[in-house]
Enzyme design. Structure first.
Site, PDB file in Angstrom:
ATOM      1  N   SER A 118      26.934  33.396 -20.237  1.00 34.04           N
ATOM      2  CA  SER A 118      28.268  32.849 -20.499  1.00 34.04           C
ATOM      3  C   SER A 118      28.194  31.906 -21.694  1.00 34.04           C
ATOM      4  O   SER A 118      27.110  31.666 -22.239  1.00 34.04           O
ATOM      5  CB  SER A 118      28.775  32.088 -19.276  1.00 34.04           C
ATOM      6  OG  SER A 118      28.044  30.882 -19.162  1.00 34.04           O
ATOM      7  N   LYS A 119      29.341  31.379 -22.050  1.00 31.78           N
ATOM      8  CA  LYS A 119      29.450  30.486 -23.215  1.00 31.78           C
ATOM      9  C   LYS A 119      28.413  29.358 -23.186  1.00 31.78           C
ATOM     10  O   LYS A 119      27.955  28.907 -24.208  1.00 31.78           O
ATOM     11  CB  LYS A 119      30.841  29.856 -23.229  1.00 31.78           C
ATOM     12  CG  LYS A 119      31.886  30.757 -23.817  1.00 31.78           C
ATOM     13  CD  LYS A 119      33.074  29.925 -24.304  1.00 31.78           C
ATOM     14  CE  LYS A 119      34.089  30.767 -25.008  1.00 31.78           C
ATOM     15  NZ  LYS A 119      34.673  31.806 -24.152  1.00 31.78           N
ATOM     16  N   ARG A 120      28.116  28.915 -21.979  1.00 25.87           N
ATOM     17  CA  ARG A 120      27.135  27.856 -21.794  1.00 25.87           C
ATOM     18  C   ARG A 120      25.798  28.171 -22.480  1.00 25.87           C
ATOM     19  O   ARG A 120      25.038  27.288 -22.836  1.00 25.87           O
ATOM     20  CB  ARG A 120      26.836  27.775 -20.293  1.00 25.87           C
ATOM     21  CG  ARG A 120      27.180  26.593 -19.605  1.00 25.87           C
ATOM     22  CD  ARG A 120      27.129  26.655 -18.093  1.00 25.87           C
ATOM     23  NE  ARG A 120      26.769  27.856 -17.405  1.00 25.87           N
ATOM     24  CZ  ARG A 120      25.548  28.134 -16.970  1.00 25.87           C
ATOM     25  NH1 ARG A 120      24.560  27.303 -17.183  1.00 25.87           N
ATOM     26  NH2 ARG A 120      25.314  29.250 -16.307  1.00 25.87           N
ATOM     27  N   GLY A 178      25.379  29.599 -25.258  1.00 28.60           N
ATOM     28  CA  GLY A 178      25.497  29.697 -26.724  1.00 28.60           C
ATOM     29  C   GLY A 178      26.407  30.845 -27.116  1.00 28.60           C
ATOM     30  O   GLY A 178      27.305  31.207 -26.358  1.00 28.60           O
TER      31      GLY A 178
END
Ligand code: GLU
Length: 476
Positions: A255-257, A259
């Site tokens: 996920s976005k977490r 990167g």
């Protein structure tokens, strides 16, 4: 199977930007198609009216093109099985839905969302698995049709029988699942008249004669439902390959977490498309040896479905960066210059050189340049436009001034022809050595204490600017 009968598809839902997980599906379908001489179909699955946008479709098509994926059939490449956007195929779905209604395999359901919510809450309280309770399952069809004609909202549901579904998966072997795990009679047409994914995908894959389906294993449970529909609609079930999921470094869902996770982000960072293509392919497949850098042609050559990965893949940005460095080093002069241009556009405007002078310098420096960002940095050093001048750190050296004088004289007499000769002449005339010699030379020539190999940098220096700077030190 005849090559002409091998047909694969990539079927994105245009509800956002192309995620690396979906891009991997596209890449592997593409490599599969090229390897086995198959037709690659692109289908836009835009049945979610609330979340689908034209902008997303355009973005996904752009991202695929950027990755080097061309489709044989799909938007802009009409074939015999179009239209290739699901929203343009509603009458086709309706025809098959009508057939299934008449066969009592599909039935109208008038339950409201609130009613279904109430049931679900109760089931949760009783620690039961949430499932549609079958309220409308046995309504009289003629009576139901009257309610529909009177404008009452409804969905269409598939009537599940208790049975076990079995299908062959090229990655996982034989997969078996009981229909009990499907949550009861599932919806095949929503109240807005659009089909659900599970229904549309079967009609489309069936009519588009898709022979092989490669997709993420998050679709495994869907496949069970789809197998039922293939049977009832009398379509030939494709051969399935459910690929392992891509996880982040902590083994949680990517996920976005973690990167950058969309193709667009990498494109904006000026990653070479072939690097992402190469890396994504390795996230679903392995060559059976330790090779990691492949051109697209080599990937196609080496690919075989037998080596699609069973275990989850970890998305490692460092590995991708490393692949990109290798590809950047091997890239053609044209790609190299284009990429640096794209990254250093703003800096280029500040440089005191013509475009062809800049290119000449970049090509001289190429052995030093691992990334386009480095190219930018080196150009700034060469043009003496780098943020800081670090000369203060070495002007304390005892021999700094004598060294500066020799360098100045040398540059005036010989220009940028021979760095070794310059060094030798400084050594002979000043007896400077070690750190004093090297740091003084570096600062005199670049204004920086640290930096890339001076010998390589030297011929690309800006001679008048360098002479001007050294004159300033000498005259200070
Ligand atoms: N539209 C579906 C998705 O984007 C396609 C899944 C499939 O390949 O069947 O997940």
């Amino acid at each position: 199977m005849d090559q002409k009968d091998i047909r694969v598809r990539f079927a994105p839902s245009p509800t956002g930007t192309l995620h690396v997980g979906n891009a991997r599906t596209a890449v592997l379908n593409y490599v599969f198609a090229k390897k086995y001489g198959a037709t690659f179909v692109l289908r836009i699955e835009d049945t979610d009216r609330e979340r689908s946008t034209d902008e997303s479709t355009t973005g996904i098509l752009d991202d695929l093109r950027w990755l080097g994926i061309q489709w044989d059939e799909g938007p802009g490449a009409e074939g015999n099985y179009g239209p290739y956007e699901q929203s343009a195929r509603l009458d086709i779905y309706q025809k098959y839905l009508n057939q299934l209604i008449e066969e009592h395999i599909v039935y109208p359901c008038f339950c409201s969302a609130e009613e279904l919510d109430r049931v679900r809450t109760k089931q949760k309280e009783n620690k039961e698995r949430p499932r549609y309770p079958g309220t409308c399952r046995n309504l009289d069809l003629e009576a139901a049709k009257k309610r529909i004609d009177a404008g009452e909202p409804y969905v269409l549901r598939y009537k599940i029988r208790q049975e076990e579904i079995t299908f062959e998966d090229g990655v996982r072997g034989t997969v078996t699942m009981p229909t009990e795990m499907f949550g009861g009679d599932f919806v095949v047409q929503k109240s807005d008249g659009f089909p659900t994914y599970n229904f549309a995908v079967v009609v489309d894959d069936g009519l588009m004669k898709i022979s092989h389906v490669l997709r993420g294993e998050d679709h495994l449970a869907n496949t069970g439902k789809q197998v039922l529909l293939y049977r009832d609609l009398d379509f030939k079930t494709p051969k399935y390959f459910h690929m392992s999921m891509i996880l982040g470094s902590d083994r949680s869902k990517l996920s976005k977490r973690h990167g950058s996770t969309t193709v667009r982000e990498f494109k904006d960072k000026h990653l070479l498309p072939e690097s992402l293509f190469n890396y994504l392919c390795l996230l679903g497949w392995n060559p059976g040896d330790d090779r990691e850098i492949f051109s697209t042609e080599d990937l196609i050559e080496a690919f075989s479905v037998e080596r699609l990965n069973k275990s989850a893949a970890i998305f490692d940005p460092e590995k991708l960066r490393w692949i990109n460095e290798k590809k950047f080093a091997e890239a053609s002069e044209e790609t190299f210059l284009e990429t640096v241009h794209a990254v250093a556009q703003n800096e280029f405007e500040k440089l005191p050189w013509t475009k062809s002078e800049v290119h000449e310098k970049l090509l001289l420096l190429r052995p030093l340049i691992k990334t386009p960002e480095q190219a930018k940095e080196f150009l700034l050093i060469l043009s003496r436009e780098a943020e800081s001048d670090e000369s203060g750190a070495v002007t304390e050296f005892e021999k700094f001034l004598p060294i500066a004088n020799v360098v100045l004289q040398y540059l005036r007499d010989h220009g940028l022809s021979d760095f070794d000769a310059l060094k030798k002449s400084v050594q002979e005339q000043t007896a400077a050595k070690g750190k004093e010699l090297f740091q003084s030379l570096r600062v005199l020539l670049t204004g920086q204490v640290h930096g890339p190999d001076l010998g390589v940098l030297f011929p690309a220096l800006d001679l008048p600017k360098t002479i001007q700077k050294i004159t300033q030190y000498v005259e200070k």
